[in-house]
Structures are given as C-alpha cells and as structure tokens.
Design an enzyme around this catalytic site. Structure first.
Site, short mmCIF file in Angstrom:
data_model
loop_
_atom_site.label_atom_id
_atom_site.label_comp_id
_atom_site.label_asym_id
_atom_site.label_seq_id
_atom_site.Cartn_x
_atom_site.Cartn_y
_atom_site.Cartn_z
N THR A 114 0.83 -1.21 0.00
CA THR A 114 0.00 0.00 0.00
C THR A 114 0.86 1.26 0.00
OG1 THR A 114 -1.47 1.30 1.41
CG2 THR A 114 -0.09 -0.26 2.53
N TYR A 138 -1.87 0.37 10.20
CA TYR A 138 -2.09 -0.38 8.95
C TYR A 138 -0.83 -0.31 8.08
CZ TYR A 138 -3.67 -1.32 4.22
OH TYR A 138 -3.77 -1.80 2.94
#
Ligand code: UDP
Length: 326
Positions: A114, A138
């Site tokens: 990501t 995250y």
C-alpha cells in the site's frame, strides 16, 4: 500457472482472480470470509480457511505454483483504534502463512502492499525509493511484511513482488462484482451513498488545503488495472524476474472536488456535500510515480477516472436494487 489467492473473496482479490483466469491461469481462492464475501468467489474453488492455519494451507500449497496474498485487515481508521487486530492479522498470521509457504515448494509470492507505507511524503510524485514512514498501524504492518519478504527472499530463495496500491476504485466491467465494505469509508462509494440519500451529505474533508482547488488529491486506480498488474507480476516472476517492489497508480492526482464534478458531468446528478475539516492523518496530496511498474512489468493503468466512476456507479445501483444483499 495455478495460483493460491488468499483473500480472493475480497474487493481487490476478487478482481485479480478474474484477470488471472482471463489470462489463462488457474485459481484456488483461500479466504476465511471474515471480510470477504462468498458471492465474490462464485464459480471458483474456495477453500475456507485462515492464513494462520498451516495444516489447512499445506495441501493447498502443494497444488500451486505461486501465492497471491490479499488477505488482510485494511481500514486505516480501525487500525488506529484497534492496532492489536492489525498486528495479529497482518503480521502474526501472515508470518504463519509464510512458514507454510517456506515448507512448500512455492517460491513465487505476490503481496498486496500500500502507499500507506510512505506516510506523509516530502516530495511528489512518490517513487519506490521515497522514505517509508507510515503514520498509522495499517501502514506499519504492511511495511513490516515487506521487510519479512525481503529477508526471506535473501535467505530462502523466495522471489516476490510487493505491489503498493494507491487508491483502488471502480468495479468489474461485467457489473457482477465490486466494492462492498462495511463500514464504508472510501470516497467514491460514499459519493454514491450521498447521492442515493443513504447517508447525509458527503463531508469533504479539507477545503483550504495547499492544492489547486483546496481539496485532497489522491491517485485513483481502477481495480481491474490492479488485477492486470498482478498477472503481469506473476508472469514476471515465472520468467525469472528478481524480487521487486512497485507502485501501482496512474501517476495522476485527482481532487475530491474533481471526483464530485466528474460524477455530475457523467450522470447529471449533483453530489450533496458539505465542507468539513481535514480528516486526522490525511496528507493533502498523494500520487504515484508509476514509471517503475511500466519498466519492470510493461504495465500501465488503462482505465481512466470516467471508467472508474461509471463502473462503480453501475455496481452501486446493482447493490441498491438488491437491497445491499449480494
Ligand atoms: N474523503 C472525503 N470524504 C469522505 C471520505 C474521504 O473527503 O467521506 C477524502 C479523504 O480525505 C481523501 C480522499 O477522499 O483525501 C480519499 O479517501 P479514501 O478514504 O477513499 O482513501 P484514502 O486515501 O484515505 O486511503
């Protein structure tokens, strides 16, 4: 090739599965259906299991040539509120998956990473070499796992592609699969929900930011383009390619206002919205330098913002007609 796709019943995974099959590969989906949806796996072999379950994984790994690993928790806000869940699933369970992989003969591995690993960039566009300084758990878990892959690649002959997605958006051209998150936090589905009166007017997070129109800029990439990049990454590794980390974006930034304007231009429907303060931890602008993926994989995004919005809107209307029951 035959590929084990963890998280193949989720949003990005289910689109990658379709692109794999379209390119002539075979797929086994491995998903615990905690956030994935069984309906997104219709027509495919689905093994219901957790990535931490080495015993369940072993016979599945014996049947494949490569692994694509999508199964993960992926809400930034939730990761801040409940970081233990994120470290448990995205690190602890993922390490168990890697143990099972290393016990098998599989040495080709494709990982959903990501742009959150970069944190707040000092320089735009973001290249693969930009500093990695995640600002939420995250992003930290995804970066940690990239380090795991790097180390295992050096010590165990594993070859991997870590694919760092920018903002996945859009839906499959068939209209049969698309984004279903609960709760929904992503901009484009929330635009639709505001239009359909399912939520109050869209809150535009930030309107006097240092961007041309004052609203936040992101790099929205069609989920089927992401799927195609995964296929190219698989074929790259199968052809002997070295381990690599790649940004998957369009290289083009789009503001929240431009999203709302484009939706209105395409449908004639204005987006009910109100201006709100920036969301905590939201950088004003993020977009990729996408040249490395082109050089290494010969891949570029083919679908533009209009196609993202049109396909996602078609999917949203299908969901609406089905009363949000897939
Ligand atoms: N955004 C917004 N209103 C919303 C949800 C998102 O203005 O209700 C903005 C958000 O600030 C960001 C962009 O839309 O700049 C994309 O947000 P999203 O949550 O879709 O993805 P992120 O970039 O946070 O991963």
């Amino acid at each position: 090739m035959r590929v084990l796709v963890t998280g193949g019943s989720g949003y990005v995974g289910s689109h990658a599965v379709r692109e794999l099959v379209a390119a002539g590969h075979e797929v086994i989906i491995y998903d615990n259906l905690s956030t994935g949806n069984r309906k997104l796996s219709d027509g495919f072999e689905l093994i219901e299991g957790d990535i931490a379950d080495g015993e369940k994984l072993a016979p599945a790994l014996d049947r494949v040539d490569a692994v694509m690993h999508f199964a993960a928790c992926a809400y930034v806000g939730e990761s801040v509120a409940n970081p233990r869940k994120y470290f448990k699933n995205n690190v602890e369970s993922a390490l168990k998956l890697m143990d099972a992989v290393l016990k098998s003969k599989v040495r080709k591995f494709i990982f959903s990473s990501t742009n959150s690993i970069y944190g707040i960039p000092q320089v735009l566009p973001i290249t693969e070499d930009s500093p990695k300084d995640p600002i939420n758990p995250y992003g930290a878990t995804k970066l940690f796992f990239e380090h795991v892959l790097q180390a295992y690649s050096a010590s165990h002959g594993l070859r991997y592609a870590a694919l760092r997605y920018f903002n996945a958006a859009g839906a499959h051209a068939s209209g049969l699969i698309g984004e279903v998150h609960d709760p929904e936090t992503h901009l484009i589905p929330l635009v639709f929900k505001a239009v359909l009166g399912k939520i109050p007017p869209l809150k535009v997070f930030g309107h006097d930011l240092p961007t041309p129109d004052g609203t936040c800029i992101r790099d929205y990439i069609h989920v089927s383009d992401l799927g195609e990049a995964h296929v190219k990454a698989l074929e790259y590794l199968a052809n002997g390619g070295e381990s690599v980390s790649l940004n998957l974006g369009t290289g083009k930034g789009t503001s929240v206002k431009e999203i709302m304007d484009s939706f209105e231009r395409l449908t004639g429907i204005p987006v009910p919205h109100e201006l709100a303060p920036p969301r905590a931890g939201d950088p004003p602008a993020l977009f990729a330098n996408a040249t490395k993926a082109k050089e290494v994989l010969g891949w570029t995004a083919k679908r533009d913002l209009d196609e993202i919005l049109t396909s996602a809107w078609k999917w949203q209307q299908r969901l609406e007609a089905a009363n949000y029951q897939l």
